[in-house]
Design a protein around this motif. Structure first.
Motif, mmCIF file in Angstrom:
data_model
loop_
_atom_site.group_PDB
_atom_site.id
_atom_site.type_symbol
_atom_site.label_atom_id
_atom_site.label_comp_id
_atom_site.label_asym_id
_atom_site.label_seq_id
_atom_site.Cartn_x
_atom_site.Cartn_y
_atom_site.Cartn_z
ATOM 1 N N SER A 131 -15.792 -39.462 31.945
ATOM 2 C CA SER A 131 -15.062 -39.939 30.779
ATOM 3 C C SER A 131 -15.949 -39.930 29.545
ATOM 4 O O SER A 131 -17.170 -40.066 29.641
ATOM 5 C CB SER A 131 -14.549 -41.361 31.011
ATOM 6 N N TYR A 140 1.354 -37.095 22.391
ATOM 7 C CA TYR A 140 0.345 -36.311 23.075
ATOM 8 C C TYR A 140 0.905 -34.973 23.521
ATOM 9 O O TYR A 140 2.073 -34.879 23.918
ATOM 10 C CB TYR A 140 -0.163 -37.031 24.329
ATOM 11 N N VAL A 163 -2.882 -33.120 27.970
ATOM 12 C CA VAL A 163 -3.766 -34.275 27.981
ATOM 13 C C VAL A 163 -3.021 -35.581 28.227
ATOM 14 O O VAL A 163 -3.660 -36.635 28.378
ATOM 15 C CB VAL A 163 -4.581 -34.380 26.680
ATOM 16 N N PHE A 189 -5.808 -38.680 28.236
ATOM 17 C CA PHE A 189 -6.394 -39.029 26.945
ATOM 18 C C PHE A 189 -5.563 -40.120 26.288
ATOM 19 O O PHE A 189 -4.331 -40.139 26.415
ATOM 20 C CB PHE A 189 -6.429 -37.823 26.008
ATOM 21 N N LEU A 193 -10.616 -41.442 20.574
ATOM 22 C CA LEU A 193 -9.972 -40.664 21.620
ATOM 23 C C LEU A 193 -10.693 -40.951 22.925
ATOM 24 O O LEU A 193 -11.832 -40.507 23.119
ATOM 25 C CB LEU A 193 -9.994 -39.171 21.316
ATOM 26 N N MET A 250 -11.124 -40.172 26.639
ATOM 27 C CA MET A 250 -10.866 -39.016 27.485
ATOM 28 C C MET A 250 -11.339 -39.325 28.895
ATOM 29 O O MET A 250 -12.526 -39.566 29.114
ATOM 30 C CB MET A 250 -11.576 -37.776 26.943
ATOM 31 N N ASP A 267 -11.468 -28.656 29.281
ATOM 32 C CA ASP A 267 -11.510 -29.539 28.124
ATOM 33 C C ASP A 267 -12.685 -29.224 27.201
ATOM 34 O O ASP A 267 -12.789 -29.812 26.118
ATOM 35 C CB ASP A 267 -11.605 -31.001 28.554
#
Length: 117
Positions: free
Chosen positions: A17, A60, A64, A68, A81, A83, A90
């Motif tokens: 992440s 979105y 994602v 996300f 953001l 993730m 990505d």
């Protein structure tokens, strides 16, 4: 003048992440929307997510969605953001965009995200 600066990118492994931040300065207005985009080498810039001024309205792209999360802190003039479950696909330069109420866009310089397989 308006400046946007992204940060938080880096080199991570599949499944990791990251949280990206974008800080805006020089603002003379409010009620603007914020969004995140990315661009991989040899590809066009891709829209990822956008959030309304209040943060209550988000959108979105399917690729994602669920991984996300976009959010904002207007007191800090910052958009984030988050993730999760990152994949090699990505990998890209991630950009934030500020869009004013009269549809004028400002862009940051981008931050590199690289996800190894």
């Amino acid at each position: 003048q308006v400046h946007l600066v992204e940060s938080g990118g880096g080199l991570v492994q599949t499944g990791d992440s990251l949280r990206l931040s974008c800080v805006a300065s020089g603002l003379t207005f409010s009620r603007y929307t914020m969004g995140w985009f990315r661009q991989a080498p040899g590809k066009e810039r891709e829209f990822l997510a956008t959030t309304s001024w209040s943060g209550g309205g988000t959108y979105y792209v399917d690729s994602v969605k669920g991984r996300f999360t976009i959010s904002r802190d207007n007191a800090k003039n910052t958009v984030y953001l988050q993730m999760n479950s990152l994949k090699p696909e990505d990998t890209a330069v991630y950009y934030c965009r500020l869009r004013t109420s009269n549809q004028y866009d400002y862009w940051g310089q981008g931050t590199q995200v690289t996800v190894s397989s």
